[in-house]
Design a protein around this motif. Sequence first.
Motif, PDB file in Angstrom:
ATOM      1  N   THR A  94       0.701  -1.143  -0.076  1.00  0.00           N
ATOM      2  CA  THR A  94      -0.020   0.038  -0.123  1.00  0.00           C
ATOM      3  C   THR A  94       1.036   1.225  -0.192  1.00  0.00           C
ATOM      4  O   THR A  94       0.501   2.001  -0.694  1.00  0.00           O
ATOM      5  N   VAL A  95       2.134   1.193   0.703  1.00  0.00           N
ATOM      6  CA  VAL A  95       2.757   2.340   0.770  1.00  0.00           C
ATOM      7  C   VAL A  95       3.505   2.564  -0.567  1.00  0.00           C
ATOM      8  O   VAL A  95       3.514   3.722  -0.967  1.00  0.00           O
ATOM      9  N   CYS A  96       3.861   1.350  -1.150  1.00  0.00           N
ATOM     10  CA  CYS A  96       4.457   1.817  -2.419  1.00  0.00           C
ATOM     11  C   CYS A  96       3.493   2.107  -3.471  1.00  0.00           C
ATOM     12  O   CYS A  96       3.807   2.848  -4.423  1.00  0.00           O
ATOM     13  N   ASN A  97       2.229   1.819  -3.508  1.00  0.00           N
ATOM     14  CA  ASN A  97       1.166   2.062  -4.444  1.00  0.00           C
ATOM     15  C   ASN A  97       1.049   3.736  -4.239  1.00  0.00           C
ATOM     16  O   ASN A  97       0.931   4.195  -5.185  1.00  0.00           O
ATOM     17  N   ALA A  98       0.941   4.129  -2.887  1.00  0.00           N
ATOM     18  CA  ALA A  98       0.707   5.604  -2.806  1.00  0.00           C
ATOM     19  C   ALA A  98       1.920   6.387  -3.113  1.00  0.00           C
ATOM     20  O   ALA A  98       1.589   7.281  -3.839  1.00  0.00           O
ATOM     21  N   ALA A  99       3.164   5.943  -3.044  1.00  0.00           N
ATOM     22  CA  ALA A  99       4.368   6.399  -3.404  1.00  0.00           C
ATOM     23  C   ALA A  99       4.146   6.818  -5.070  1.00  0.00           C
ATOM     24  O   ALA A  99       4.364   7.764  -5.731  1.00  0.00           O
ATOM     25  N   GLY A 100       3.895   5.472  -5.851  1.00  0.00           N
ATOM     26  CA  GLY A 100       3.987   5.499  -7.172  1.00  0.00           C
ATOM     27  C   GLY A 100       2.768   6.511  -7.925  1.00  0.00           C
ATOM     28  O   GLY A 100       2.932   6.981  -8.696  1.00  0.00           O
TER      29      GLY A 100
END
Length: 266
Positions: free
Chosen positions: A217-223
């Motif tokens: 989820t964190v990586c999704n948000a960053a991207g």
Amino acid sequence: MKEYFKRIFDNVKWWQLVFWWIFRIMMFVAMFFPSKTSEINPKQNMAQMGANFVAMFMWEIFQLFPEKTFVRNLPSSIQNISIPFIWLGAFGGAYLGFYYSIWWWDAALHAFGSLIGVILCYEVLTAIQKRDKVKMNVSIMLIASVGLCFVFGVAWELFEFTCDQILDGSDTQHWNVLMFHDGYRNLFMPRNLDTADPNYNTLYMLRMALMDTMSDTVCNAAGGIVGYIILKIFPYRHRGKNDVNKLFDGSSKEVETAEKAAVEAK
């Protein structure tokens, strides 16, 4: 059927077809020849590679829909982005085993996937705008693109969780209810742990699914944020000669003709 193929070739350049089929052929071969570096069994391999092979034809499938359906307004260029991403996840990650041999592979795919996901959602919303023939505020389009992308991100996590519970051998989030049944308690346990805490293994196992889902989820948000910034700087479907809004404002010939006809009718 003749009209369908004409529609395909009228909207696709020759180099696009070559580019697409390079990845499609690799995926097709992977269906029938399981990799020794993969950790999925042959049946799962065929199902997973087969599903992703079909997904590589998504734009062509969209062209089968009725003309008034918004997916018919999606450009073939979306497949220039989606096919390589599918290949990176299915062929690179699962077939070649990069998910297991390269520690950052999954995180990078989630971040990169959300970045291009925002762009693809922007294309989807623009296609809907074209179908409905309405003028839209660009800022709203961009925020909606990010929101729609996040919906797909959550849907993917739900899909992974569901697969882990009902499919034998599925281990996308490293946890399922069978892990606590007799004979499964040591499943996915970390090896050679040097700890005096007898509950460490159980606690570690319980947190694996949480850490996997939250890190995704964190990586999704960053991207997604990066994708938003890129579109904020260059909203290519709403700028210059490609500005879709110009089709539906007062400068449109279609609108001018309609207004002229309305005046004459009075």
